[in-house]
Design an enzyme around this catalytic site. Sequence first.
Site, PDB file in Angstrom:
ATOM      1  N   CYS A  31       0.875  -1.184   0.000  1.00  0.00           N
ATOM      2  CA  CYS A  31       0.000   0.000   0.000  1.00  0.00           C
ATOM      3  C   CYS A  31       0.908   1.227   0.000  1.00  0.00           C
ATOM      4  O   CYS A  31       2.076   1.138  -0.403  1.00  0.00           O
ATOM      5  CB  CYS A  31      -0.977  -0.023   1.173  1.00  0.00           C
ATOM      6  SG  CYS A  31      -0.200  -0.036   2.812  1.00  0.00           S
ATOM      7  N   ASN A  34       2.210   1.406   4.430  1.00  0.00           N
ATOM      8  CA  ASN A  34       2.520   0.121   5.075  1.00  0.00           C
ATOM      9  C   ASN A  34       2.189   0.130   6.575  1.00  0.00           C
ATOM     10  O   ASN A  34       2.840  -0.517   7.368  1.00  0.00           O
ATOM     11  CB  ASN A  34       3.988  -0.294   4.859  1.00  0.00           C
ATOM     12  CG  ASN A  34       4.311  -1.734   5.248  1.00  0.00           C
ATOM     13  OD1 ASN A  34       5.423  -2.027   5.676  1.00  0.00           O
ATOM     14  ND2 ASN A  34       3.378  -2.643   5.122  1.00  0.00           N
ATOM     15  N   CYS A  36      -1.572   0.667   7.373  1.00  0.00           N
ATOM     16  CA  CYS A  36      -3.018   0.375   7.466  1.00  0.00           C
ATOM     17  C   CYS A  36      -3.405  -0.864   6.655  1.00  0.00           C
ATOM     18  O   CYS A  36      -3.701  -1.920   7.207  1.00  0.00           O
ATOM     19  CB  CYS A  36      -3.842   1.575   6.990  1.00  0.00           C
ATOM     20  SG  CYS A  36      -3.602   3.062   7.988  1.00  0.00           S
ATOM     21  N   ARG A  37      -3.414  -0.726   5.319  1.00  0.00           N
ATOM     22  CA  ARG A  37      -3.991  -1.795   4.489  1.00  0.00           C
ATOM     23  C   ARG A  37      -3.077  -2.988   4.276  1.00  0.00           C
ATOM     24  O   ARG A  37      -3.502  -4.140   4.478  1.00  0.00           O
ATOM     25  CB  ARG A  37      -4.394  -1.217   3.121  1.00  0.00           C
ATOM     26  CG  ARG A  37      -5.533  -0.243   3.183  1.00  0.00           C
ATOM     27  CD  ARG A  37      -5.660   0.544   1.895  1.00  0.00           C
ATOM     28  NE  ARG A  37      -4.525   1.453   1.711  1.00  0.00           N
ATOM     29  CZ  ARG A  37      -4.283   2.163   0.638  1.00  0.00           C
ATOM     30  NH1 ARG A  37      -5.102   2.063  -0.388  1.00  0.00           N
ATOM     31  NH2 ARG A  37      -3.252   2.978   0.572  1.00  0.00           N
ATOM     32  N   SER A  38      -1.826  -2.748   3.838  1.00  0.00           N
ATOM     33  CA  SER A  38      -0.998  -3.926   3.509  1.00  0.00           C
ATOM     34  C   SER A  38      -0.641  -4.763   4.736  1.00  0.00           C
ATOM     35  O   SER A  38      -0.614  -5.995   4.643  1.00  0.00           O
ATOM     36  CB  SER A  38       0.243  -3.541   2.695  1.00  0.00           C
ATOM     37  OG  SER A  38       1.068  -2.625   3.374  1.00  0.00           O
ATOM     38  N   ASP A 165      -8.025   3.731   0.738  1.00  0.00           N
ATOM     39  CA  ASP A 165      -7.165   4.122   1.860  1.00  0.00           C
ATOM     40  C   ASP A 165      -8.018   4.602   3.047  1.00  0.00           C
ATOM     41  O   ASP A 165      -8.713   5.615   2.933  1.00  0.00           O
ATOM     42  CB  ASP A 165      -6.236   5.246   1.377  1.00  0.00           C
ATOM     43  CG  ASP A 165      -5.183   5.612   2.401  1.00  0.00           C
ATOM     44  OD1 ASP A 165      -5.290   5.139   3.552  1.00  0.00           O
ATOM     45  OD2 ASP A 165      -4.267   6.367   2.035  1.00  0.00           O
TER      46      ASP A 165
HETATM   47  P1  4NP Z   1      -1.827   2.769   4.092  1.00  0.00           P
HETATM   48  O1  4NP Z   1      -2.485   4.112   4.669  1.00  0.00           O
HETATM   49  O2  4NP Z   1      -1.252   3.121   2.750  1.00  0.00           O
HETATM   50  O3  4NP Z   1      -2.992   1.830   3.971  1.00  0.00           O
HETATM   51  O4  4NP Z   1      -0.792   2.334   5.104  1.00  0.00           O
HETATM   52  C1  4NP Z   1      -1.783   5.308   4.800  1.00  0.00           C
HETATM   53  C2  4NP Z   1      -1.019   5.525   5.928  1.00  0.00           C
HETATM   54  C3  4NP Z   1      -0.339   6.726   6.080  1.00  0.00           C
HETATM   55  C4  4NP Z   1      -0.447   7.693   5.096  1.00  0.00           C
HETATM   56  C5  4NP Z   1      -1.213   7.467   3.970  1.00  0.00           C
HETATM   57  C6  4NP Z   1      -1.881   6.264   3.825  1.00  0.00           C
HETATM   58  N1  4NP Z   1       0.231   8.941   5.245  1.00  0.00           N
HETATM   59  O5  4NP Z   1       0.111   9.799   4.379  1.00  0.00           O
HETATM   60  O6  4NP Z   1       0.925   9.146   6.256  1.00  0.00           O
END
Ligand code: 4NP
Length: 199
Positions: A31, A34, A36-38, A165
Amino acid sequence: MKHNNGGKLGSDGDDVGSSTASKPVSVLFVCLGNICRSPMAEGVFRDLTSFGTDDQTPLIADVDSCGTGAYHAGDSPDPRTIKVLRANNITSYKHAARKVRVPEDFEEFDYVLAMDLDNLEDLKDMVARGVKRKVISAEAAEDMKKRVMLYGTFGGKSKKEEVIDPYYGGGEGFEIAFEQMQRFGKGLLEHIQEGAEKA
Ligand code: 4NP
């Protein structure tokens, strides 16, 4: 390294050739951050395959996750990801966020599974830039790009699904993502099993 991706779907749902052996496969979930989703995808898929336990399915060699960005490198998963995993009895998952490694991750993993279309595009761009930097050969890049896929390809619906996201939203986005991770994970495992049966 010889890759075995079960022999059916490429990143655009196209044929990527047949598998030639039931060699265990390695899976990398990707993602943006790294956190939340992955890591949720990784935790669910590890649970589905009993990865790291005596009951581990022999079809799986490795399961990992990473981000296209390094903003959260070294961080634990978001508390909302941990909460939804725990609520579903996935209690032992631990992870430190890391950025995708070029070219290593594309060389080592049979499946590089993007959570959304931006992640997918970013991964393919990284391979293309690797060719420009001459750390990836043009021939290897073609093979790598076939192993980079949208995880929602395995969701069982006619339309490929993105995992939206959930970082900037409330808890509901994490619940929606969890349902997708379970469904996509089962679909991926079935796909890998079918590939192994054909080998
Ligand atoms: P992820 O979510 O891609 O599912 O881990 C996010 C976590 C942090 C951020 C964006 C998306 N960020 O911009 O900090």
